[in-house]
Scaffold this motif. Structure first.
Motif, short mmCIF file in Angstrom:
data_model
loop_
_atom_site.label_atom_id
_atom_site.label_comp_id
_atom_site.label_asym_id
_atom_site.label_seq_id
_atom_site.Cartn_x
_atom_site.Cartn_y
_atom_site.Cartn_z
N LEU A 5 0.65 -1.10 -0.11
CA LEU A 5 0.05 0.42 0.00
C LEU A 5 1.01 0.79 -0.47
N LEU A 6 0.26 2.42 -0.70
CA LEU A 6 0.73 3.40 0.00
C LEU A 6 -0.09 4.29 -0.13
N ILE A 7 0.20 5.15 0.89
CA ILE A 7 -0.27 6.29 2.30
C ILE A 7 0.02 7.48 1.65
N CYS A 8 -1.14 8.71 0.71
CA CYS A 8 0.25 9.56 0.43
C CYS A 8 -0.47 10.85 1.08
N PRO A 57 7.97 6.49 -3.84
CA PRO A 57 8.99 5.17 -3.37
C PRO A 57 9.26 4.62 -4.60
N ALA A 58 7.71 3.89 -5.41
CA ALA A 58 7.91 2.45 -5.93
C ALA A 58 7.20 3.10 -7.54
N PRO A 59 6.70 2.24 -8.68
CA PRO A 59 6.53 2.72 -9.60
C PRO A 59 4.88 2.23 -9.04
N LEU A 60 4.59 3.60 -9.65
CA LEU A 60 3.32 3.44 -9.16
C LEU A 60 2.30 1.85 -9.41
N GLU A 61 2.39 0.72 -10.31
CA GLU A 61 1.76 -0.15 -10.71
C GLU A 61 2.48 -1.83 -9.70
N SER A 62 2.82 -0.76 -8.69
CA SER A 62 3.79 -2.20 -7.79
C SER A 62 3.16 -1.89 -6.60
N PHE A 63 1.49 -0.89 -6.35
CA PHE A 63 1.44 -0.78 -5.12
C PHE A 63 -0.32 -1.87 -5.20
N ASP A 64 -0.50 -2.09 -4.56
CA ASP A 64 -1.91 -2.58 -4.85
C ASP A 64 -3.21 -2.12 -4.15
N GLY A 65 -2.68 -0.56 -3.53
CA GLY A 65 -4.21 0.31 -3.42
C GLY A 65 -3.13 1.55 -3.07
N VAL A 66 -3.80 2.84 -2.83
CA VAL A 66 -3.41 3.72 -2.80
C VAL A 66 -4.43 4.45 -1.91
N ILE A 67 -3.83 4.90 -0.17
CA ILE A 67 -5.10 5.45 0.37
C ILE A 67 -5.00 7.26 0.10
N TRP A 68 -5.49 8.06 0.36
CA TRP A 68 -5.65 9.39 -0.40
C TRP A 68 -5.76 10.49 1.93
N SER A 69 -5.00 11.22 1.87
CA SER A 69 -5.17 12.08 3.67
C SER A 69 -6.14 12.92 3.18
N ASP A 94 -6.97 6.12 -13.85
CA ASP A 94 -6.43 4.82 -14.70
C ASP A 94 -6.06 3.94 -15.29
N ARG A 95 -4.62 3.45 -14.32
CA ARG A 95 -4.28 2.10 -13.92
C ARG A 95 -5.35 1.16 -13.40
N GLY A 96 -6.27 1.51 -12.92
CA GLY A 96 -7.17 0.52 -12.64
C GLY A 96 -6.83 0.21 -10.82
N ILE A 97 -6.01 1.28 -9.93
CA ILE A 97 -5.46 0.83 -8.88
C ILE A 97 -6.58 1.45 -8.23
#
Length: 277
Positions: A5-8, A57-69, A94-97
């Motif tokens: 996961l990526l937390i933004c 920290p890594a390419p977007l495609e490497s994350f299963d999901g992204v959380i925005w604060s 657009d990438r369906g993440i």
């Protein structure tokens, strides 16, 4: 396999410093704790936006999901930093993440998918989002599995969604903010979002209200008496959270960590299903 996961953390550097100075927690830390309630084995990276060209920290495609604060930014006062966040949210769509967000996160998703956000017509909603009520779609949606049809939540926002995109799904609202939760869609992507802050607990709100007392007074949203009362209410929530079994049922949506963050937990379950399909 654990979720990646990526937390933004969408605050500016100054915004984060102000929160820490007031005694609050960084948004990335709050969401890391919230994820840990449901998926303690998740691999989490936290990204900040200290400039309009942040390093992933890594390419977007490497994350299963992204959380925005949430954020101290005002999305309808566009600048290069906000544009960078909208562009990133759009790329994830657009990438369906899968994406999830609270407060500014909802507003970001709305703008990135074609809706509109403005200063809240009802003014600031600080401390309590009272009587958040699920729509029919909300009661049937996986995001609210195990959640009551009406509940109180913790919040702080000056802006509000004033127009959802045509293909969005309204899940919840209250008298102050008709859009308290929604599903936003663009291309092959889906973003689950709430206007209220499920990552907040009473201690966080008490710190912010006390620390930003002068800013609140300047807006006219509250006077000295109401600010003091709200801080007392939040401190009471913290005490009740120490003995949740003794608290009235109405308090559980804000003092029981798993129930307070159930929407995030349900999103994480969805992300896990998608990674297995």
């Amino acid at each position: 396999m654990s979720l990646k996961l990526l937390i933004c953390d969408a605050y500016t550097a100054n915004g984060r410093a102000g929160i820490v100075g007031a005694g609050g927690s960084r948004a990335g830390d709050m969401f890391t704790r919230a994820v840990d309630i449901h998926r303690p084995d998740a691999e989490i990276s936290v990204m900040t936006f200290d400039n309009d060209a942040p390093e992933l920290p890594a390419p977007l495609e490497s994350f299963d999901g992204v959380i925005w604060s949430g954020s101290n930014l005002t999305i309808h006062r566009r600048n290069a930093l906000i544009d960078a966040q909208i562009e990133m949210a759009g790329a994830l769509f657009d990438r369906g993440i899968p994406q999830f967000g609270c407060c500014y996160g909802l507003q970001l998703a709305t703008v990135a998918s074609g809706g509109a956000v403005e200063a809240s017509p009802a003014g600031a909603e600080i401390g309590w989002a009272r009587d958040v009520t699920l729509t029919g779609e909300g009661r049937a949606h996986d995001m609210y599995a195990g959640k009551a049809g009406r509940f109180d939540a913790l919040c702080w926002h000056n802006d509000a969604v004033t127009r959802l995109p045509d293909d969005a799904v309204l899940l919840a609202g209250n008298a102050h903010s008709p859009v308290q939760a929604a599903i936003l869609r663009r291309g092959g992507g889906e973003f689950w979002a709430t206007q209220y802050h499920l990552e907040f607990d009473g201690a966080e709100v008490a710190a912010l209200v006390g620390g930003f007392r002068e800013s609140i007074l300047k807006t006219g949203a509250m006077d000295h008496e109401r600010i003091a009362q709200l801080v007392d209410e939040m401190n009471d929530l913290t005490k009740r959270a120490a003995e949740p079994a003794e608290a009235p049922p109405a308090f559980r949506p804000v003092i029981d960590p798993k129930e307070r963050t159930a929407e995030l937990g349900n999103w994480l379950a969805r992300v896990e299903r998608l990674t297995r399909s």
